[in-house]
Design a protein around this motif. Structure first.
Motif, PDB file in Angstrom:
ATOM      1  N   PHE A  83       0.860  -1.186   0.000  1.00  0.00           N
ATOM      2  CA  PHE A  83       0.000   0.000   0.000  1.00  0.00           C
ATOM      3  C   PHE A  83       0.894   1.232   0.000  1.00  0.00           C
ATOM      4  CE2 PHE A  83      -2.466   3.435   1.873  1.00  0.00           C
ATOM      5  CZ  PHE A  83      -3.658   3.322   1.173  1.00  0.00           C
ATOM      6  N   VAL A  84       0.678   2.132  -0.967  1.00  0.00           N
ATOM      7  CA  VAL A  84       1.489   3.346  -1.060  1.00  0.00           C
ATOM      8  C   VAL A  84       0.585   4.547  -1.301  1.00  0.00           C
ATOM      9  CG1 VAL A  84       3.498   2.101  -1.964  1.00  0.00           C
ATOM     10  CG2 VAL A  84       1.881   3.130  -3.560  1.00  0.00           C
ATOM     11  N   TYR A  85       1.078   5.698  -0.920  1.00  0.00           N
ATOM     12  CA  TYR A  85       0.392   6.955  -1.226  1.00  0.00           C
ATOM     13  C   TYR A  85       1.432   7.965  -1.683  1.00  0.00           C
ATOM     14  CZ  TYR A  85       1.669   7.656   3.703  1.00  0.00           C
ATOM     15  OH  TYR A  85       2.341   7.712   4.901  1.00  0.00           O
ATOM     16  N   GLY A  86       1.011   8.865  -2.584  1.00  0.00           N
ATOM     17  CA  GLY A  86       2.007   9.725  -3.201  1.00  0.00           C
ATOM     18  C   GLY A  86       1.533  11.113  -3.534  1.00  0.00           C
ATOM     19  N   LEU A  87       2.498  11.917  -3.956  1.00  0.00           N
ATOM     20  CA  LEU A  87       2.282  13.296  -4.376  1.00  0.00           C
ATOM     21  C   LEU A  87       2.584  13.382  -5.863  1.00  0.00           C
ATOM     22  CD1 LEU A  87       1.574  16.034  -3.013  1.00  0.00           C
ATOM     23  CD2 LEU A  87       4.039  16.456  -2.838  1.00  0.00           C
ATOM     24  N   ASN A  88       1.632  13.934  -6.620  1.00  0.00           N
ATOM     25  CA  ASN A  88       1.703  13.904  -8.069  1.00  0.00           C
ATOM     26  C   ASN A  88       2.073  15.261  -8.662  1.00  0.00           C
ATOM     27  OD1 ASN A  88       0.014  14.548 -10.727  1.00  0.00           O
ATOM     28  ND2 ASN A  88       0.501  12.363 -10.780  1.00  0.00           N
ATOM     29  N   PHE A  89       2.922  15.238  -9.690  1.00  0.00           N
ATOM     30  CA  PHE A  89       3.267  16.413 -10.489  1.00  0.00           C
ATOM     31  C   PHE A  89       3.018  16.040 -11.952  1.00  0.00           C
ATOM     32  CE2 PHE A  89       5.916  16.048  -6.780  1.00  0.00           C
ATOM     33  CZ  PHE A  89       5.899  17.310  -6.207  1.00  0.00           C
ATOM     34  N   ASN A  90       2.323  16.908 -12.701  1.00  0.00           N
ATOM     35  CA  ASN A  90       2.025  16.555 -14.086  1.00  0.00           C
ATOM     36  C   ASN A  90       1.929  17.804 -14.947  1.00  0.00           C
ATOM     37  OD1 ASN A  90      -1.030  17.295 -14.544  1.00  0.00           O
ATOM     38  ND2 ASN A  90      -0.943  16.342 -12.523  1.00  0.00           N
ATOM     39  N   GLY A 117      -1.553  16.749  -7.596  1.00  0.00           N
ATOM     40  CA  GLY A 117      -2.570  16.115  -6.775  1.00  0.00           C
ATOM     41  C   GLY A 117      -1.978  15.034  -5.899  1.00  0.00           C
ATOM     42  N   VAL A 118      -2.830  14.118  -5.451  1.00  0.00           N
ATOM     43  CA  VAL A 118      -2.425  13.045  -4.549  1.00  0.00           C
ATOM     44  C   VAL A 118      -2.991  11.723  -5.050  1.00  0.00           C
ATOM     45  CG1 VAL A 118      -2.214  14.539  -2.535  1.00  0.00           C
ATOM     46  CG2 VAL A 118      -4.420  13.498  -3.055  1.00  0.00           C
ATOM     47  N   SER A 119      -2.393  10.622  -4.585  1.00  0.00           N
ATOM     48  CA  SER A 119      -2.865   9.310  -5.028  1.00  0.00           C
ATOM     49  C   SER A 119      -2.611   8.265  -3.954  1.00  0.00           C
ATOM     50  CB  SER A 119      -2.160   8.894  -6.323  1.00  0.00           C
ATOM     51  OG  SER A 119      -0.774   8.709  -6.101  1.00  0.00           O
ATOM     52  N   ILE A 120      -3.358   7.164  -4.033  1.00  0.00           N
ATOM     53  CA  ILE A 120      -3.123   5.986  -3.213  1.00  0.00           C
ATOM     54  C   ILE A 120      -3.176   4.771  -4.135  1.00  0.00           C
ATOM     55  CG2 ILE A 120      -4.029   6.980  -1.085  1.00  0.00           C
ATOM     56  CD1 ILE A 120      -6.622   5.429  -1.576  1.00  0.00           C
ATOM     57  N   ARG A 121      -2.449   3.716  -3.758  1.00  0.00           N
ATOM     58  CA  ARG A 121      -2.457   2.489  -4.559  1.00  0.00           C
ATOM     59  C   ARG A 121      -2.320   1.277  -3.643  1.00  0.00           C
ATOM     60  NH1 ARG A 121       1.845   3.088  -7.944  1.00  0.00           N
ATOM     61  NH2 ARG A 121       3.232   1.632  -6.864  1.00  0.00           N
ATOM     62  N   TRP A 165      -5.229  -1.710  -7.528  1.00  0.00           N
ATOM     63  CA  TRP A 165      -6.201  -0.645  -7.784  1.00  0.00           C
ATOM     64  C   TRP A 165      -5.602   0.640  -7.219  1.00  0.00           C
ATOM     65  CZ3 TRP A 165      -7.861   2.290  -3.767  1.00  0.00           C
ATOM     66  CH2 TRP A 165      -7.833   1.724  -2.477  1.00  0.00           C
ATOM     67  N   SER A 166      -5.989   1.769  -7.797  1.00  0.00           N
ATOM     68  CA  SER A 166      -5.469   3.054  -7.304  1.00  0.00           C
ATOM     69  C   SER A 166      -6.556   4.107  -7.422  1.00  0.00           C
ATOM     70  CB  SER A 166      -4.229   3.483  -8.097  1.00  0.00           C
ATOM     71  OG  SER A 166      -4.551   3.754  -9.443  1.00  0.00           O
ATOM     72  N   LEU A 167      -6.361   5.164  -6.694  1.00  0.00           N
ATOM     73  CA  LEU A 167      -7.271   6.311  -6.751  1.00  0.00           C
ATOM     74  C   LEU A 167      -6.424   7.574  -6.725  1.00  0.00           C
ATOM     75  CD1 LEU A 167     -10.202   7.361  -6.732  1.00  0.00           C
ATOM     76  CD2 LEU A 167     -10.080   7.396  -4.233  1.00  0.00           C
ATOM     77  N   GLU A 168      -6.681   8.451  -7.687  1.00  0.00           N
ATOM     78  CA  GLU A 168      -5.890   9.674  -7.835  1.00  0.00           C
ATOM     79  C   GLU A 168      -6.820  10.869  -7.973  1.00  0.00           C
ATOM     80  OE1 GLU A 168      -2.002  10.371 -10.367  1.00  0.00           O
ATOM     81  OE2 GLU A 168      -3.775  10.415 -11.668  1.00  0.00           O
ATOM     82  N   GLY A 169      -6.481  11.943  -7.308  1.00  0.00           N
ATOM     83  CA  GLY A 169      -7.204  13.195  -7.456  1.00  0.00           C
ATOM     84  C   GLY A 169      -6.232  14.291  -7.839  1.00  0.00           C
ATOM     85  N   PRO A 173     -10.246   6.593 -10.475  1.00  0.00           N
ATOM     86  CA  PRO A 173     -10.059   5.223  -9.997  1.00  0.00           C
ATOM     87  C   PRO A 173      -9.483   4.374 -11.127  1.00  0.00           C
ATOM     88  CG  PRO A 173     -12.377   5.656 -10.442  1.00  0.00           C
ATOM     89  CD  PRO A 173     -11.656   6.940 -10.692  1.00  0.00           C
ATOM     90  N   SER A 174      -8.467   3.561 -10.826  1.00  0.00           N
ATOM     91  CA  SER A 174      -7.790   2.774 -11.856  1.00  0.00           C
ATOM     92  C   SER A 174      -7.633   1.325 -11.399  1.00  0.00           C
ATOM     93  CB  SER A 174      -6.390   3.331 -12.152  1.00  0.00           C
ATOM     94  OG  SER A 174      -6.437   4.635 -12.665  1.00  0.00           O
ATOM     95  N   PHE A 175      -7.550   0.443 -12.378  1.00  0.00           N
ATOM     96  CA  PHE A 175      -7.273  -0.963 -12.130  1.00  0.00           C
ATOM     97  C   PHE A 175      -6.186  -1.380 -13.102  1.00  0.00           C
ATOM     98  CE2 PHE A 175     -11.618   0.016 -11.098  1.00  0.00           C
ATOM     99  CZ  PHE A 175     -11.760  -0.506  -9.815  1.00  0.00           C
ATOM    100  N   GLY A 176      -5.169  -2.105 -12.584  1.00  0.00           N
ATOM    101  CA  GLY A 176      -4.074  -2.419 -13.470  1.00  0.00           C
ATOM    102  C   GLY A 176      -3.188  -3.536 -12.979  1.00  0.00           C
TER     103      GLY A 176
END
Length: 240
Positions: free
Chosen positions: A16-23, A31-35, A48-52, A85-88
């Protein structure tokens, strides 16, 4: 079909990880994300992951009111955000030693996108708009910025509080696909840290109205429904 057990080297089953996003479609911080991932065998994980994230229009321009000291974004009518929300699946390309080194993974995922349009409000001085000059006024209203109504730029006192128009939030359906490489540090059975770099393509059922052209121009020429981007996510987490 039975799930293969992890090898002795890969002695964890969940991550389980959570992160800070730059794009390239967002601001300074995207934004932020969890996976959450589960081991399938010694090479593959399912996740599965969720990103905002926030979405910016590349034509946005912040201007200032030299009289009031306030500022606002020219012709901006909505903030835009994406919930993904993503699945991969994740494949381990190069495995590190249990207590040192770097592990390299390839990731591929897809899922729906939920576009969120939150009205962008400004504080508009109607007295100044009528008189053509700014003076202390009791007729200052917080309204969604509409260049066809708020035509006197000098009467825009400032941008209004962020959540001013939350009751008028709109949702737009979309979808996305992403591919990435991740570089992980840390120990198995313990904390993990790393970075993920990749590309994302995203499209929506209609254009996200971020900027308004006012009475002149076509909104379709300055707003998009397709958002390709390159991104970097810094993440930390744990395994068990």
């Amino acid at each position: 079909m039975a799930t293969a057990a992890p090898s002795d080297e890969q002695s964890y089953r969940k991550e389980f990880v959570y992160g800070l996003n730059f794009n390239t479609q967002g601001g300074l911080i995207g934004g932020v994300s969890i996976r959450s991932a589960r081991v399938l065998d010694d090479r593959y994980l399912r996740f599965w992951s969720l990103e905002g994230v926030s979405l910016k229009n590349q034509k946005e321009e912040r201007v200032s009111n030299n009289t009031t000291g306030g500022s606002y974004i020219y012709h901006k009518t909505n903030y835009a955000f994406a919930l993904r929300p993503s699945f991969g699946v994740q494949r381990i390309l190069f495995r590190k030693a249990a207590d040192a080194g770097v592990q390299v993974n390839a990731l591929l995922s897809a899922g729906p996108s939920i576009g969120i349009l939150l009205p962008y409000y400004i504080s508009y001085d109607y007295t100044a708009a009528q008189s053509g000059r700014f003076s202390p006024s009791d007729d200052i209203r917080d309204q969604q910025y509409d260049p066809s109504i708020h035509v006197q730029e000098g009467a825009i006192v400032d941008s209004a509080p962020f959540f001013s128009g939350i009751s008028k939030t709109q949702l737009v359906a979309g979808a996305h696909l992403r591919g990435a490489l991740s570089f992980e540090y840390g120990r198995y059975r313990d904390a993990v840290a790393g970075l993920e770099a990749g590309f994302l393509v995203e499209t929506y059922a209609k254009r996200l109205l971020i900027l308004s052209p006012g009475t002149q121009g076509d909104a379709a020429l300055i707003n998009n429904k397709f958002f390709p981007s390159v991104y970097l996510t810094l993440y930390i987490g744990h395994r068990s």
